[in-house]
Design a protein around this motif. Sequence first.
Motif, PDB file in Angstrom:
ATOM      1  N   THR A 167      31.522 -10.855  62.815  1.00 13.31           N
ATOM      2  CA  THR A 167      31.040  -9.889  61.817  1.00 13.31           C
ATOM      3  C   THR A 167      31.065  -8.470  62.375  1.00 13.31           C
ATOM      4  OG1 THR A 167      29.587 -11.575  60.856  1.00 13.31           O
ATOM      5  CG2 THR A 167      29.105  -9.282  60.312  1.00 13.31           C
ATOM      6  N   ALA A 168      30.644  -8.327  63.639  1.00 13.74           N
ATOM      7  CA  ALA A 168      30.622  -7.008  64.276  1.00 13.74           C
ATOM      8  C   ALA A 168      32.031  -6.418  64.363  1.00 13.74           C
ATOM      9  CB  ALA A 168      30.005  -7.110  65.670  1.00 13.74           C
ATOM     10  N   PHE A 169      32.999  -7.262  64.710  1.00 17.73           N
ATOM     11  CA  PHE A 169      34.383  -6.789  64.807  1.00 17.73           C
ATOM     12  C   PHE A 169      34.928  -6.376  63.437  1.00 17.73           C
ATOM     13  CE2 PHE A 169      35.169  -9.486  68.840  1.00 17.73           C
ATOM     14  CZ  PHE A 169      34.725  -8.445  69.639  1.00 17.73           C
ATOM     15  N   ILE A 170      34.613  -7.162  62.411  1.00 14.84           N
ATOM     16  CA  ILE A 170      35.082  -6.838  61.057  1.00 14.84           C
ATOM     17  C   ILE A 170      34.454  -5.539  60.568  1.00 14.84           C
ATOM     18  CG2 ILE A 170      35.050  -7.583  58.640  1.00 14.84           C
ATOM     19  CD1 ILE A 170      35.229 -10.472  59.648  1.00 14.84           C
ATOM     20  N   CYS A 171      33.155  -5.373  60.876  1.00 13.58           N
ATOM     21  CA  CYS A 171      32.447  -4.164  60.424  1.00 13.58           C
ATOM     22  C   CYS A 171      33.022  -2.904  61.053  1.00 13.58           C
ATOM     23  CB  CYS A 171      30.962  -4.274  60.753  1.00 13.58           C
ATOM     24  SG  CYS A 171      30.074  -5.466  59.723  1.00 13.58           S
ATOM     25  N   THR A 186      19.807  -9.555  70.170  1.00 17.71           N
ATOM     26  CA  THR A 186      21.205  -9.950  69.993  1.00 17.71           C
ATOM     27  C   THR A 186      21.842  -9.225  68.813  1.00 17.71           C
ATOM     28  OG1 THR A 186      20.642 -12.156  70.838  1.00 17.71           O
ATOM     29  CG2 THR A 186      22.771 -11.912  69.753  1.00 17.71           C
ATOM     30  N   ALA A 187      21.138  -9.207  67.681  1.00 16.26           N
ATOM     31  CA  ALA A 187      21.686  -8.545  66.490  1.00 16.26           C
ATOM     32  C   ALA A 187      21.878  -7.051  66.733  1.00 16.26           C
ATOM     33  CB  ALA A 187      20.766  -8.778  65.299  1.00 16.26           C
ATOM     34  N   SER A 188      20.939  -6.424  67.425  1.00 13.49           N
ATOM     35  CA  SER A 188      21.063  -4.988  67.717  1.00 13.49           C
ATOM     36  C   SER A 188      22.237  -4.724  68.655  1.00 13.49           C
ATOM     37  CB  SER A 188      19.767  -4.463  68.339  1.00 13.49           C
ATOM     38  OG  SER A 188      18.682  -4.611  67.439  1.00 13.49           O
ATOM     39  N   SER A 189      22.464  -5.633  69.594  1.00 14.08           N
ATOM     40  CA  SER A 189      23.606  -5.495  70.499  1.00 14.08           C
ATOM     41  C   SER A 189      24.917  -5.601  69.729  1.00 14.08           C
ATOM     42  CB  SER A 189      23.543  -6.565  71.591  1.00 14.08           C
ATOM     43  OG  SER A 189      22.371  -6.426  72.375  1.00 14.08           O
ATOM     44  N   LEU A 190      24.990  -6.548  68.816  1.00 11.30           N
ATOM     45  CA  LEU A 190      26.189  -6.705  67.990  1.00 11.30           C
ATOM     46  C   LEU A 190      26.378  -5.497  67.078  1.00 11.30           C
ATOM     47  CD1 LEU A 190      25.786 -10.485  67.079  1.00 11.30           C
ATOM     48  CD2 LEU A 190      27.390  -9.493  68.710  1.00 11.30           C
TER      49      LEU A 190
END
Length: 392
Positions: free
Chosen positions: A89-93, A122-126
Amino acid sequence: MEENKKKVGWKYLLSITAVVIIGASGMWLLGSIRSQAEDRLLANCVMTVLLLALTGFHLGREYLYNCLDYDNGEHLFRYLLCTGIGLITAFICGFLPVGGWPFLMVYVMLSLFSNMSTGILTASSLLLISVLLNGAASEGFLIYFVSGIFAVTLFRHLESDFKIGIPLFLSLMCLLVCETANLILAANARPDIEMFVIPVANMIISSILLLGCLKLFSSMVVYRYRDKYLDINDTENPTLVALKEKDRKEYMLCVHTAYFCERIAGRLGLDVDALKCAGYYHRPGDELPKLMEEKQFPPAVREILLDYLGKKQGIQKKETAVLLCSDTIVSSVTYLMEKGEQHKVDFDKVIDAVFRKMAEDGTFDKCDISVSELKTMQVIFKEEKLYYDFLR
């Protein structure tokens, strides 16, 4: 237990190493596609390695000290799977407009399948990985950091009360407010309807993803033992039927104890199914550990029954206090009934005497139950005077 943790530890370490390598490689590849300068690419890869390694280290510490929520300590693969989904998801965003990032789901998903601190970290890191890849301003991070933490807070403790309507609505409203404040009001243009298209679309997508995540969580965690409870709490269960044939008196004591456990658990907001099960199966004595292993009792029931078995050293769980009080009240009233004193028994005095003696003996000294909860239990027992006729 320690040996099992070592085995899991090695597998987890290898998995986290793989996630770090994939994250750094993906950051370099996608950064190159976005034509980022080599110094920026290198810096982003280093930060990605540090962020992912930090989250893995933090979860490892939480696992070793048994700080993970629900039964996540027994299923670390859930966290790893969620991290993988979050990384994708992070890469797509990194290629999407900032207002359309579905990070609300990522925050809630990672928190539910680990614990609050691990999920937020974890979510904040992503999220930072997305910001670095996208080249977004700090506002992009603030939108999802604030709304994500708010959502995580709202969706805590779902196992005891799986009500998601209000938390879902408030989480989406917080996301909309954050996007409006940081993207629309901060824009150097007069706000119009078109500027709300992406934020509203993000709300719709986030709500769908959140519902899917919560559905998965309910099936894997909240209602994981539903079928097991339906089986072992059935009075026609072979184990209970065998007890009934062997000693009907003992069987009836268990049935009545389970009834009070269920009533009190519902009033105090405890695990009704677990306490009811404990009421049915608390009397086999030394055979109880073997029975729990053979029938694969849910962890919540095992904790109550093991605490009950060690009651001479002092009980610790409030659920065990409910079980112990229910068993003692039922046994005391039944004993008086058998003596033929049913016409002159003062149930209120019996109940008060049982609780007074337990308090004097220090039964609840190590227990996490409050005085208010003990008084509520007494009230419930006194409200059930008509039920005591079934104890004859």
